[in-house]
Write a protein that holds these residues in place. Structure first.
Motif, PDB file in Angstrom:
ATOM      1  N   LYS A  21       0.818  -1.206   0.000  1.00 11.21           N
ATOM      2  CA  LYS A  21       0.000   0.000   0.000  1.00 11.21           C
ATOM      3  C   LYS A  21       0.860   1.268   0.000  1.00 11.21           C
ATOM      4  O   LYS A  21       0.357   2.352  -0.273  1.00 11.21           O
ATOM      5  N   VAL A  24       0.927   2.384  -3.497  1.00 10.23           N
ATOM      6  CA  VAL A  24      -0.387   2.928  -3.851  1.00 10.23           C
ATOM      7  C   VAL A  24      -0.443   4.401  -3.454  1.00 10.23           C
ATOM      8  O   VAL A  24      -0.923   5.244  -4.215  1.00 10.23           O
ATOM      9  N   GLY A  28      -0.976   7.573  -5.947  1.00  7.90           N
ATOM     10  CA  GLY A  28      -2.051   8.558  -5.754  1.00  7.90           C
ATOM     11  C   GLY A  28      -1.528   9.982  -5.801  1.00  7.90           C
ATOM     12  O   GLY A  28      -2.152  10.863  -6.406  1.00  7.90           O
ATOM     13  N   CYS A  91      -6.209   6.674  -3.108  1.00  2.53           N
ATOM     14  CA  CYS A  91      -4.855   6.141  -2.925  1.00  2.53           C
ATOM     15  C   CYS A  91      -4.083   6.816  -1.794  1.00  2.53           C
ATOM     16  O   CYS A  91      -3.164   6.213  -1.240  1.00  2.53           O
ATOM     17  N   ARG A  99      -6.911   2.012   1.502  1.00  2.00           N
ATOM     18  CA  ARG A  99      -6.378   2.281   0.161  1.00  2.00           C
ATOM     19  C   ARG A  99      -6.567   1.045  -0.712  1.00  2.00           C
ATOM     20  O   ARG A  99      -6.415  -0.074  -0.248  1.00  2.00           O
ATOM     21  N   VAL A 105      -6.597  -0.397  -8.439  1.00  2.00           N
ATOM     22  CA  VAL A 105      -6.429   0.909  -9.087  1.00  2.00           C
ATOM     23  C   VAL A 105      -6.443   0.735 -10.601  1.00  2.00           C
ATOM     24  O   VAL A 105      -7.115   1.478 -11.320  1.00  2.00           O
TER      25      VAL A 105
END
Length: 162
Positions: A21, A24, A28, A91, A99, A105
């Protein structure tokens, strides 16, 4: 002005915790940078001199996310750009468990039939020009007591930005 966390996930900055994450979060930030035409560590945005995440979050909550979009982005439907802002905010959420994964995504970006959850606040918000509010649950003791070594005893991490 103190910059926000940049591309590093807040859980990594606060506790040295790295996970899938973390990427991620970085993605974002990058997505919001592309849509807005602004850098995460750039000068303040808007009337209040906010950082990119704070500005994006405020505009989203005010119902004026079109203000986030770089004026030079005249190509493509606004709905796709709005979806990108929405995904970018998903994100960079404070809680890493909320997330999406990068696979999710990718699915959200390529499949418009996938509905998107409402994003929650980003992990760091700028308050005025001189203070930053980390929205992580870090105990007061850990803020006042600076450990000599990090968890892996290989590096020293400073919690306060320079």
């Amino acid at each position: 002005m103190i910059p926000c966390s940049g591309y590093m996930a807040p859980e990594y900055i606060a506790r040295g915790h790295f996970s899938v994450k973390s990427d991620v979060y970085s993605f974002g930030v990058l997505l919001l940078e592309i849509v807005s035409g602004r850098k995460i560590g750039g000068s303040g945005i808007g009337d209040e001199g906010e950082d990119l995440l704070t500005y994006s979050w405020r505009k989203w909550n005010e119902g004026t996310p079109l203000d986030i979009i770089d004026p030079t982005l005249n190509v493509g439907p606004r709905s796709e750009i709005m979806r990108s802002i929405h995904i970018g905010l998903l994100c960079v959420q404070e809680n890493e468990a909320l997330r999406p994964t990068m696979a999710q995504v990718s699915m959200m970006l390529s499949n418009y039939s996938v509905s998107l959850a409402a994003p929650s606040k980003p992990a760091f918000l700028m308050l005025g020009e001189t203070s930053i509010l980390p929205l992580l649950s870090v105990s007061d003791e850990s803020r006042t007591k600076s450990p000599q070594w990090s968890n892996n005893e290989l590096s020293i991490s400073e919690l306060d930005p320079r």
